[in-house]
Design an enzyme around this catalytic site. Structure first.
Site, PDB file in Angstrom:
ATOM      1  N   ASP A  71       0.874  -1.175   0.000  1.00  0.00           N
ATOM      2  CA  ASP A  71       0.000   0.000   0.000  1.00  0.00           C
ATOM      3  C   ASP A  71       0.903   1.214   0.000  1.00  0.00           C
ATOM      4  O   ASP A  71       1.860   1.303   0.781  1.00  0.00           O
ATOM      5  CB  ASP A  71      -0.939   0.037   1.200  1.00  0.00           C
ATOM      6  CG  ASP A  71      -2.063   1.029   0.927  1.00  0.00           C
ATOM      7  OD1 ASP A  71      -2.869   0.772   0.021  1.00  0.00           O
ATOM      8  OD2 ASP A  71      -2.123   2.080   1.589  1.00  0.00           O
ATOM      9  N   PHE A 151       3.134   5.398 -13.799  1.00  0.00           N
ATOM     10  CA  PHE A 151       1.704   5.545 -13.532  1.00  0.00           C
ATOM     11  C   PHE A 151       1.512   6.570 -12.421  1.00  0.00           C
ATOM     12  O   PHE A 151       2.468   7.108 -11.872  1.00  0.00           O
ATOM     13  CB  PHE A 151       1.093   4.190 -13.129  1.00  0.00           C
ATOM     14  CG  PHE A 151       1.497   3.720 -11.756  1.00  0.00           C
ATOM     15  CD1 PHE A 151       2.734   3.152 -11.537  1.00  0.00           C
ATOM     16  CD2 PHE A 151       0.629   3.864 -10.671  1.00  0.00           C
ATOM     17  CE1 PHE A 151       3.106   2.723 -10.278  1.00  0.00           C
ATOM     18  CE2 PHE A 151       0.990   3.438  -9.398  1.00  0.00           C
ATOM     19  CZ  PHE A 151       2.241   2.872  -9.201  1.00  0.00           C
ATOM     20  N   GLY A 152       0.251   6.807 -12.083  1.00  0.00           N
ATOM     21  CA  GLY A 152      -0.080   7.659 -10.944  1.00  0.00           C
ATOM     22  C   GLY A 152       0.556   9.033 -11.038  1.00  0.00           C
ATOM     23  O   GLY A 152       0.455   9.708 -12.069  1.00  0.00           O
ATOM     24  N   TYR A 153       1.237   9.427  -9.976  1.00  0.00           N
ATOM     25  CA  TYR A 153       1.817  10.774  -9.900  1.00  0.00           C
ATOM     26  C   TYR A 153       3.217  10.854 -10.533  1.00  0.00           C
ATOM     27  O   TYR A 153       3.887  11.876 -10.406  1.00  0.00           O
ATOM     28  CB  TYR A 153       1.893  11.214  -8.430  1.00  0.00           C
ATOM     29  CG  TYR A 153       0.528  11.281  -7.760  1.00  0.00           C
ATOM     30  CD1 TYR A 153      -0.234  12.445  -7.802  1.00  0.00           C
ATOM     31  CD2 TYR A 153      -0.008  10.180  -7.110  1.00  0.00           C
ATOM     32  CE1 TYR A 153      -1.491  12.505  -7.201  1.00  0.00           C
ATOM     33  CE2 TYR A 153      -1.267  10.220  -6.504  1.00  0.00           C
ATOM     34  CZ  TYR A 153      -1.991  11.391  -6.559  1.00  0.00           C
ATOM     35  OH  TYR A 153      -3.241  11.448  -5.969  1.00  0.00           O
ATOM     36  N   ASP A 154       3.658   9.800 -11.212  1.00  0.00           N
ATOM     37  CA  ASP A 154       5.008   9.784 -11.798  1.00  0.00           C
ATOM     38  C   ASP A 154       5.330  11.011 -12.671  1.00  0.00           C
ATOM     39  O   ASP A 154       6.451  11.532 -12.600  1.00  0.00           O
ATOM     40  CB  ASP A 154       5.239   8.503 -12.617  1.00  0.00           C
ATOM     41  CG  ASP A 154       5.530   7.301 -11.727  1.00  0.00           C
ATOM     42  OD1 ASP A 154       5.774   7.504 -10.524  1.00  0.00           O
ATOM     43  OD2 ASP A 154       5.502   6.169 -12.236  1.00  0.00           O
TER      44      ASP A 154
HETATM   45  P1  IMP Z   1      -2.804   1.718  -3.621  1.00  0.00           P
HETATM   46  O1  IMP Z   1      -2.817   0.875  -4.859  1.00  0.00           O
HETATM   47  O2  IMP Z   1      -4.062   1.694  -2.844  1.00  0.00           O
HETATM   48  O3  IMP Z   1      -1.600   1.437  -2.772  1.00  0.00           O
HETATM   49  O4  IMP Z   1      -2.696   3.236  -4.127  1.00  0.00           O
HETATM   50  C1  IMP Z   1      -1.497   3.708  -4.529  1.00  0.00           C
HETATM   51  C2  IMP Z   1      -1.694   5.075  -5.190  1.00  0.00           C
HETATM   52  O5  IMP Z   1      -0.584   5.882  -4.802  1.00  0.00           O
HETATM   53  C3  IMP Z   1      -1.634   4.963  -6.704  1.00  0.00           C
HETATM   54  O6  IMP Z   1      -2.905   4.888  -7.294  1.00  0.00           O
HETATM   55  C4  IMP Z   1      -0.919   6.258  -7.084  1.00  0.00           C
HETATM   56  O7  IMP Z   1      -1.844   7.301  -7.113  1.00  0.00           O
HETATM   57  C5  IMP Z   1       0.023   6.478  -5.908  1.00  0.00           C
HETATM   58  N1  IMP Z   1       1.322   5.817  -6.139  1.00  0.00           N
HETATM   59  C6  IMP Z   1       1.854   4.776  -5.440  1.00  0.00           C
HETATM   60  N2  IMP Z   1       3.051   4.429  -5.939  1.00  0.00           N
HETATM   61  C7  IMP Z   1       3.268   5.238  -6.979  1.00  0.00           C
HETATM   62  C8  IMP Z   1       4.353   5.338  -7.919  1.00  0.00           C
HETATM   63  O8  IMP Z   1       5.338   4.589  -7.915  1.00  0.00           O
HETATM   64  N3  IMP Z   1       4.220   6.300  -8.839  1.00  0.00           N
HETATM   65  C9  IMP Z   1       3.148   7.139  -8.901  1.00  0.00           C
HETATM   66  N4  IMP Z   1       2.115   7.075  -8.082  1.00  0.00           N
HETATM   67  C10 IMP Z   1       2.176   6.119  -7.114  1.00  0.00           C
END
Ligand code: IMP
Length: 195
Positions: A71, A151-154
């Site tokens: 997480d 992905f995400g905030y990368d």
């Molecule tokens: P989880 O899957 O509930 O742990 O949510 C993790 C969230 O945190 C992702 O959807 C992204 O928004 C952000 N996140 C976690 N790790 C990364 C990363 O390596 N790069 C960019 N965003 C990340």
């Protein structure tokens, strides 16, 4: 050495690929899809550690398998460490990375302090025992999106010591320095001491 069969408790394809690259030599990895689990595990915890454990326990209790769950999220100093555990659903559900980034840049508009860090807690359940491994990477939030990898905030995160965002770097480099890489290094070191 024989590989340890383990389930990765995540539906995030990008995370699965990253973790597979880091763990593939040690573990024979099964995804949730591979074991026939299509559930969306509810993350009702308020810390990374709790949510990571919730995901790992869910799979372990239902399928009796060894599990790895992560997480993770982004903590931004000027926002009192938000979005934190709510990173995935920062701009609402279902997860929309583009909308999350837009919201973040808007909240940081005019704010000079761009310090942030990614954090993760990885839970390992191996032979019915639980272990937690933390990892983090510090950096800064950019003013605009840069890059298409990851992905995400990368696209808006530049790790300290670098000029490129995670989304501008080759995956192999991100996977050496990321929060997940730190936590996995700790996990693999721990496994070595067990042998
Ligand atoms: P989880 O899957 O509930 O742990 O949510 C993790 C969230 O945190 C992702 O959807 C992204 O928004 C952000 N996140 C976690 N790790 C990364 C990363 O390596 N790069 C960019 N965003 C990340």
């Amino acid at each position: 050495m024989e590989k340890i069969e383990i389930c990765l408790a995540s539906n995030n394809t990008h995370k699965i690929v990253e973790l597979q690259q880091m763990l593939g030599d040690t573990f024979l990895i099964k995804t949730m899809k591979d074991i026939g689990c299509e559930d969306d595990i509810e993350e009702y915890g308020t810390t990374f550690e709790q949510n990571s454990r919730i995901k790992a326990d869910y799979i372990h209790n239902l399928y009796g398998l060894n599990v790895i769950a992560d997480d993770s999220g982004l903590e931004v100093e000027a926002l009192g460490n938000r979005p934190g555990v709510y990173s995935a659903r920062y701009a609402g559900e279902p997860t929309n990375h583009q909308a999350n980034i837009e919201k973040l840049l808007l909240e940081l508009d005019g704010i000079e302090n761009r310090k942030a860090r990614f954090r993760t807690v990885i839970t390992l359940i191996l032979d019915n025992k639980n272990y937690a491994f933390e990892g983090e990477v510090s950096g800064k939030i950019t003013m605009e999106l840069r890059g298409d990898e990851g992905f995400g905030y990368d696209p808006v995160f530049v790790p300290d010591g670098f000029e490129k965002t995670f989304a501008e770097m080759p995956a192999a480099l991100k996977n050496q320095i990321s929060h997940r890489a730190n936590a996995i290094t700790r996990l693999l070191e721990y496994l070595k001491t067990k042998k």
